[in-house]
Design a protein around this motif. Structure first.
Motif, PDB file in Angstrom:
ATOM      1  N   LEU A 284      34.254  25.608  70.842  1.00 13.48           N
ATOM      2  CA  LEU A 284      34.369  25.251  72.260  1.00 13.48           C
ATOM      3  C   LEU A 284      33.056  25.568  72.955  1.00 13.48           C
ATOM      4  O   LEU A 284      32.614  26.723  72.984  1.00 13.48           O
ATOM      5  CB  LEU A 284      35.518  26.031  72.905  1.00 13.48           C
ATOM      6  N   ARG A 285      32.415  24.539  73.506  1.00  7.10           N
ATOM      7  CA  ARG A 285      31.123  24.737  74.166  1.00  7.10           C
ATOM      8  C   ARG A 285      31.244  24.849  75.675  1.00  7.10           C
ATOM      9  O   ARG A 285      30.376  25.425  76.331  1.00  7.10           O
ATOM     10  CB  ARG A 285      30.193  23.568  73.805  1.00  7.10           C
ATOM     11  N   ARG A 286      32.291  24.297  76.234  1.00  5.37           N
ATOM     12  CA  ARG A 286      32.427  24.320  77.696  1.00  5.37           C
ATOM     13  C   ARG A 286      33.901  24.226  78.076  1.00  5.37           C
ATOM     14  O   ARG A 286      34.656  23.488  77.447  1.00  5.37           O
ATOM     15  CB  ARG A 286      31.653  23.159  78.324  1.00  5.37           C
ATOM     16  N   LEU A 287      34.262  24.981  79.094  1.00  5.73           N
ATOM     17  CA  LEU A 287      35.613  24.931  79.645  1.00  5.73           C
ATOM     18  C   LEU A 287      35.502  25.099  81.153  1.00  5.73           C
ATOM     19  O   LEU A 287      34.962  26.101  81.633  1.00  5.73           O
ATOM     20  CB  LEU A 287      36.483  26.052  79.062  1.00  5.73           C
ATOM     21  N   SER A 288      35.967  24.110  81.906  1.00  7.70           N
ATOM     22  CA  SER A 288      35.859  24.219  83.361  1.00  7.70           C
ATOM     23  C   SER A 288      36.991  23.453  84.038  1.00  7.70           C
ATOM     24  O   SER A 288      37.429  22.400  83.549  1.00  7.70           O
ATOM     25  CB  SER A 288      34.508  23.687  83.861  1.00  7.70           C
ATOM     26  N   GLY A 289      37.461  24.005  85.146  1.00 10.36           N
ATOM     27  CA  GLY A 289      38.459  23.321  85.950  1.00 10.36           C
ATOM     28  C   GLY A 289      37.806  22.256  86.806  1.00 10.36           C
ATOM     29  O   GLY A 289      36.782  22.518  87.453  1.00 10.36           O
ATOM     30  N   LEU A 290      38.372  21.060  86.818  1.00  6.55           N
ATOM     31  CA  LEU A 290      37.786  19.959  87.579  1.00  6.55           C
ATOM     32  C   LEU A 290      38.317  19.885  89.007  1.00  6.55           C
ATOM     33  O   LEU A 290      37.759  19.165  89.830  1.00  6.55           O
ATOM     34  CB  LEU A 290      38.053  18.627  86.873  1.00  6.55           C
ATOM     35  N   ASP A 291      39.381  20.608  89.294  1.00  6.16           N
ATOM     36  CA  ASP A 291      39.953  20.519  90.638  1.00  6.16           C
ATOM     37  C   ASP A 291      40.257  21.898  91.203  1.00  6.16           C
ATOM     38  O   ASP A 291      41.209  22.091  91.937  1.00  6.16           O
ATOM     39  CB  ASP A 291      41.217  19.645  90.641  1.00  6.16           C
ATOM     40  N   GLU A 292      39.409  22.869  90.849  1.00 11.28           N
ATOM     41  CA  GLU A 292      39.599  24.226  91.361  1.00 11.28           C
ATOM     42  C   GLU A 292      38.682  24.522  92.538  1.00 11.28           C
ATOM     43  O   GLU A 292      38.671  25.644  93.038  1.00 11.28           O
ATOM     44  CB  GLU A 292      39.316  25.248  90.243  1.00 11.28           C
ATOM     45  N   ASP A 293      37.906  23.541  92.960  1.00 16.03           N
ATOM     46  CA  ASP A 293      37.000  23.782  94.073  1.00 16.03           C
ATOM     47  C   ASP A 293      37.737  23.570  95.392  1.00 16.03           C
ATOM     48  O   ASP A 293      38.823  23.015  95.460  1.00 16.03           O
ATOM     49  CB  ASP A 293      35.769  22.873  93.990  1.00 16.03           C
ATOM     50  N   LEU A 294      37.098  24.034  96.450  1.00 19.29           N
ATOM     51  CA  LEU A 294      37.707  23.984  97.772  1.00 19.29           C
ATOM     52  C   LEU A 294      37.936  22.549  98.233  1.00 19.29           C
ATOM     53  O   LEU A 294      38.921  22.245  98.897  1.00 19.29           O
ATOM     54  CB  LEU A 294      36.808  24.730  98.755  1.00 19.29           C
ATOM     55  N   GLU A 295      37.049  21.637  97.865  1.00 19.75           N
ATOM     56  CA  GLU A 295      37.182  20.255  98.320  1.00 19.75           C
ATOM     57  C   GLU A 295      38.447  19.612  97.764  1.00 19.75           C
ATOM     58  O   GLU A 295      39.143  18.877  98.464  1.00 19.75           O
ATOM     59  CB  GLU A 295      35.953  19.445  97.920  1.00 19.75           C
ATOM     60  N   SER A 296      38.759  19.905  96.503  1.00 20.75           N
ATOM     61  CA  SER A 296      39.973  19.315  95.923  1.00 20.75           C
ATOM     62  C   SER A 296      41.221  19.866  96.598  1.00 20.75           C
ATOM     63  O   SER A 296      42.188  19.138  96.819  1.00 20.75           O
ATOM     64  CB  SER A 296      40.020  19.581  94.416  1.00 20.75           C
ATOM     65  N   VAL A 297      41.211  21.163  96.919  1.00 20.79           N
ATOM     66  CA  VAL A 297      42.344  21.755  97.633  1.00 20.79           C
ATOM     67  C   VAL A 297      42.495  21.107  99.004  1.00 20.79           C
ATOM     68  O   VAL A 297      43.602  20.748  99.429  1.00 20.79           O
ATOM     69  CB  VAL A 297      42.149  23.277  97.778  1.00 20.79           C
ATOM     70  N   PHE A 298      41.365  20.937  99.686  1.00 22.78           N
ATOM     71  CA  PHE A 298      41.367  20.329 101.019  1.00 22.78           C
ATOM     72  C   PHE A 298      41.931  18.912 100.965  1.00 22.78           C
ATOM     73  O   PHE A 298      42.824  18.554 101.728  1.00 22.78           O
ATOM     74  CB  PHE A 298      39.943  20.319 101.557  1.00 22.78           C
ATOM     75  N   ARG A 299      41.445  18.105 100.026  1.00 20.05           N
ATOM     76  CA  ARG A 299      41.907  16.717  99.929  1.00 20.05           C
ATOM     77  C   ARG A 299      43.403  16.661  99.652  1.00 20.05           C
ATOM     78  O   ARG A 299      44.112  15.831 100.200  1.00 20.05           O
ATOM     79  CB  ARG A 299      41.134  15.974  98.817  1.00 20.05           C
ATOM     80  N   TYR A 300      43.858  17.536  98.779  1.00 17.80           N
ATOM     81  CA  TYR A 300      45.276  17.513  98.427  1.00 17.80           C
ATOM     82  C   TYR A 300      46.151  17.900  99.599  1.00 17.80           C
ATOM     83  O   TYR A 300      47.154  17.242  99.895  1.00 17.80           O
ATOM     84  CB  TYR A 300      45.524  18.470  97.259  1.00 17.80           C
ATOM     85  N   LEU A 301      45.784  18.957 100.297  1.00 17.76           N
ATOM     86  CA  LEU A 301      46.656  19.485 101.341  1.00 17.76           C
ATOM     87  C   LEU A 301      46.695  18.621 102.589  1.00 17.76           C
ATOM     88  O   LEU A 301      47.658  18.672 103.344  1.00 17.76           O
ATOM     89  CB  LEU A 301      46.245  20.916 101.707  1.00 17.76           C
ATOM     90  N   VAL A 302      45.645  17.830 102.835  1.00 13.00           N
ATOM     91  CA  VAL A 302      45.657  16.971 104.020  1.00 13.00           C
ATOM     92  C   VAL A 302      46.010  15.533 103.675  1.00 13.00           C
ATOM     93  O   VAL A 302      45.968  14.664 104.527  1.00 13.00           O
ATOM     94  CB  VAL A 302      44.298  16.998 104.772  1.00 13.00           C
TER      95      VAL A 302
END
Length: 303
Positions: A284-302
């Protein structure tokens, strides 16, 4: 820790328009990001906290007291408005000395120089404000809010107009003030910058409170939508099969050596993944969440 700012069922109406609707929360020292779409009520809420507006109903408390009934509390508050109206016929230094005098500070000149240094504006302090760039005017407003060494800072889009170097400097300054125990509320539409500064977010939309708290905790609470995770692995097809077989993912998407998966149960996925990788000889060379940033939370909640 006792709350510094308390908003209790606050509503603000402008005629038939409801700008803020039945909002309640409390803030302790640290940095909070105030987020929301244009017209959500962010500026109105900041002005209510600053004592510049009176609620139509509900109450705002500042150190346990109503700010507008205790004028001396204003000396513990710094407010940086979004509007850019300044006295263009004055120099930056003159403007800050005047502002420090209005605060009733013992040494206005010394307070002005300290604030100018904090925002890296000392070299331009003698120039007239009318020739200041947008970024310089923004830093001057920020400096004005810092004059009384405030215990509370309310910042409405404080980074507008600043170039990248200035933005980094101001972000670091805000972080230092928050770490020093200042209660800071910062309104901004640049979400990744808020994420770099704020310990928690206050998200409003159409004047209503949508979410309050640490954005990672808010994201974790959104159980009705899978998390997306990117993995760069030596054998993505094999790992995809293993994850699907064990029902650890609800969807997979393969592209070259990258595997994007949707996970519903984050604890189960992250608990099982290291064992799967080790037992099957994968790299495994890389592991990252694609929707853990603040912008994704903002888009989802509004949404």
């Amino acid at each position: 820790m006792s709350p510094v700012i308390e908003i209790e069922r606050v509503t603000k109406r402008y005629g038939q328009v409801v700008a803020v609707s039945d909002v309640s929360f409390a803030l302790a020292p640290g940095i909070s990001g105030l987020l929301g779409p244009n017209g959500a009520g962010k500026t109105t809420l900041l002005k209510l906290m600053a004592g510049l507006l009176t609620p139509s109903s509900g109450q705002v408390k500042f150190f346990g007291q109503k700010l507008r009934r205790h004028p001396q509390l204003y000396r513990r508050l710094g407010y940086c408005p979004e509007q850019n109206e300044l006295y263009d016929f004055m120099s930056g230094r003159e403007f800050l000395k005047l502002s420090a005098g209005l605060y009733g500070l013992a040494d206005p000149a010394q307070a002005a120089e300290k604030a100018l240094e904090q925002v890296a504006l000392s070299a331009q302090a003698g120039r007239l404000i009318r020739v200041y760039s947008r970024g310089m005017r923004q830093r001057l407003k920020f400096a004005q809010s810092l004059l009384p060494d405030p215990e509370v800072l309310l910042l409405d889009e404080p980074l507008q107009g600043a170039d990248p170097a200035q933005r980094r400097m101001l972000i670091e300054l805000i972080r230092q003030l928050g770490q020093a125990g200042v209660t800071i509320v910062i309104s901004s539409h640049v979400l990744y910058e808020v994420e770099r500064m704020a310990q928690q977010i206050i998200l409003i939309n159409h004047g209503r409170l949508i979410a309050l708290g640490d954005f990672h905790a808010i994201r974790e609470a959104m159980d009705d939508r899978p998390h997306k995770v990117l993995l760069e692995v030596s054998e993505p097809q094999r790992l995809a099969a293993l994850l699907t077989e064990r029902e650890l993912v609800s969807a997979v998407n393969l592209a070259d050596e990258q595997l994007v998966v949707d996970i519903g149960d984050a604890n189960a996925f992250y608990g099982a993944l290291p064992r799967l990788i080790a037992e099957n000889g994968l790299h495994l060379r890389r592991l990252s969440g694609l929707d853990e940033d603040l912008e994704s939370v903002f888009r989802y909640l509004v949404h």
